[in-house]
Enzyme design. Structure first.
Site, short mmCIF file in Angstrom:
data_model
loop_
_atom_site.label_atom_id
_atom_site.label_comp_id
_atom_site.label_asym_id
_atom_site.label_seq_id
_atom_site.Cartn_x
_atom_site.Cartn_y
_atom_site.Cartn_z
N SER A 145 -16.38 102.95 97.74
CA SER A 145 -15.31 103.83 97.29
C SER A 145 -14.41 104.23 98.46
O SER A 145 -13.82 103.36 99.10
CB SER A 145 -15.94 105.05 96.59
OG SER A 145 -14.98 105.84 95.96
N ASP A 161 -15.76 100.07 85.92
CA ASP A 161 -15.48 101.10 86.93
C ASP A 161 -14.17 101.81 86.61
O ASP A 161 -13.11 101.18 86.56
CB ASP A 161 -15.41 100.44 88.31
CG ASP A 161 -15.53 101.43 89.45
OD1 ASP A 161 -15.04 102.57 89.31
OD2 ASP A 161 -16.09 101.06 90.50
N HIS A 184 -18.81 102.68 88.74
CA HIS A 184 -18.70 103.10 90.14
C HIS A 184 -20.04 103.52 90.75
O HIS A 184 -20.36 103.16 91.89
CB HIS A 184 -17.71 104.27 90.24
CG HIS A 184 -16.99 104.37 91.53
ND1 HIS A 184 -16.04 103.45 91.95
CD2 HIS A 184 -17.05 105.29 92.51
CE1 HIS A 184 -15.56 103.81 93.12
NE2 HIS A 184 -16.16 104.93 93.49
#
Length: 418
Positions: free
Chosen positions: A190, A360, A393
């Protein structure tokens, strides 16, 4: 508008209106917990005594706590796992190659250590023969120190991810390189990928990096589908909280947490499962891991950092922080529009591994595909891309299948770069 240097007054007005609405809505939310099942429950395993003691030693691994000072005075905490549980030598019989693992936004290094030992990425890499380091960026619980500032001061929070690029990553790299004398494998998730891309594009760390693995890679955010993040970005929520004098963005307490609850109410979002609301429908998390995650996370960041991320969502470009006017940008950068990060400038011979998920909400498939297009001139034998259709995610950091699906591939990739 892309390249805009002004924050429209109507948008600030909208944000303030939203905040006023939130404030009036809070009484209806008092009985609801911000973070779902943990509301009212005692915390489970937490890192109060340090990440090594709470989450590494308990599994039988050696672990060292290190402090690193950045050039702008922040004292960052790092963990080192120098060898695997069995104490095996490196795979090639020589020195263990160092790996720096960098977490994402609103979490810290603990986020990698929430599953049983055989499912946690740092421990898997240590068992595979690597010298594993975990970073904790400024503002998180063990990196809330400074040479002359403290977290109660506004100046402590005067930074964005630009400073993570300019100061935090270089300090970590220099520390690891100074102790090991080796180039470093980098792994980000991320925001950890974003600061890696930005840093490598400016060539600051390329002499020290051996390869990079990017999980849920984030650089362009214009197709982000997480509703709560999209609302916060497009209503200028972070700018408004900054105007009202809240330099620390702490989702777990105080007004920021209340505002998150109010966003859920206003948008009709079921925030009982806040992890899924923010990250997408993760396929492979178990309830105990989510509870442990919510006992330890989320962590604080600066409101200014959230503003910068919101700018990235709205402007659809990857630029340094926009100070809101041509004059202020000229003062900081010598130009009216903040400089862009040119990801295509990352050295074409740097070995790269990408892994992204089809579900995601933060690293949306369209945004990742646009990101990958920036590497169309990269040496083809240095590019490794993995698409995991059913991953969102959070699956990449605490999915129960991540070892077989992603982590073993990462370890193989790193070993090929010896």
């Amino acid at each position: 508008m892309a390249g805009s240097v002004m924050v429209p007054s109507v948008s600030i007005g909208l944000a303030l209106s939203v905040l006023i609405f939130f404030a009036l809505s809070l009484k209806t939310l008092e009985a609801r917990g911000t973070f779902g099942r943990l509301a009212g429950q005692p915390p489970q395993r937490t890192a109060a005594g340090g990440i090594c003691a709470s989450s590494v030693h308990i599994f039988g691994y050696k672990c060292e706590e290190h402090d690193v000072v950045t050039q702008d005075g922040y004292i960052l905490n790092m963990q080192r796992i120098p060898e695997g549980r069995a104490g095996a030598v490196a795979g090639d019989g020589g020195k263990r190659q160092p790996v720096l693992i960098q977490h994402g936004i609103l979490v810290d290094g603990m986020s990698w250590l929430l599953n049983p030992a055989d499912q946690n990425l740092p421990l898997i890499l240590a068992d595979q023969g690597f010298d594993v380091w975990m970073g904790n960026t400024r503002g998180t619980r063990f990196s809330r120190r400074h040479k002359y500032l403290n977290p109660s001061q506004r100046a402590f929070w005067n930074w964005t991810w630009d400073e993570l690029v300019s100061y935090d990553l270089p300090a970590m790299f220099d520390h690891i390189h100074g102790l090991t004398g080796q180039k470093i494998h980098y792994l980000g998730h991320s925001l950890g990928t974003l600061i890696g891309f930005a840093s490598f594009s400016e060539k600051g760390l390329v002499d020290q990096v051996r390869s990079a693995a990017m999980l849920s890679p984030v650089a362009y955010l214009s197709h982000m589908t997480t509703v709560i993040g999209d609302i916060a970005a497009k209503t200028f929520l972070a700018e408004a909280t900054s105007i009202l004098g809240w330099p620390e963005f702490n989702p777990k307490s105080g007004l920021v947490g209340d505002f998150i609850k109010a966003i859920c109410l206003k948008a009709g979002i079921d925030c009982y499962d806040l992890v899924s609301v923010i990250t997408g429908k993760n396929c492979c998390l178990n309830a105990s891991t989510i509870d442990l995650f919510l006992a330890n996370e989320p962590q604080s960041t600066s409101t200014k950092n959230m503003i910068h991320l919101a700018q990235t969502v709205r402007d659809k470009e990857l630029r340094k922080y926009n100070y809101g006017s041509s004059d202020r940008n000229i003062k900081h950068y010598g130009q009216a529009i903040p400089p862009a990060y040119n990801i295509s400038a990352i050295p074409h011979e740097l070995p790269l591994f990408f892994s992204y998920g089809g579900l995601d909400s933060l690293a949306d498939v369209k945004d990742v595909e646009f990101l990958l297009d920036q590497f169309k001139y990269h040496d083809i034998d240095k590019m490794n891309v993995q698409f995991v259709k059913d991953y969102a995610h959070a699956d990449f950091i605490m999915g129960v299948t991540a070892k077989d699906v992603v982590y073993n591939q990462v370890a193989t990739f790193f070993k090929r770069q010896a």
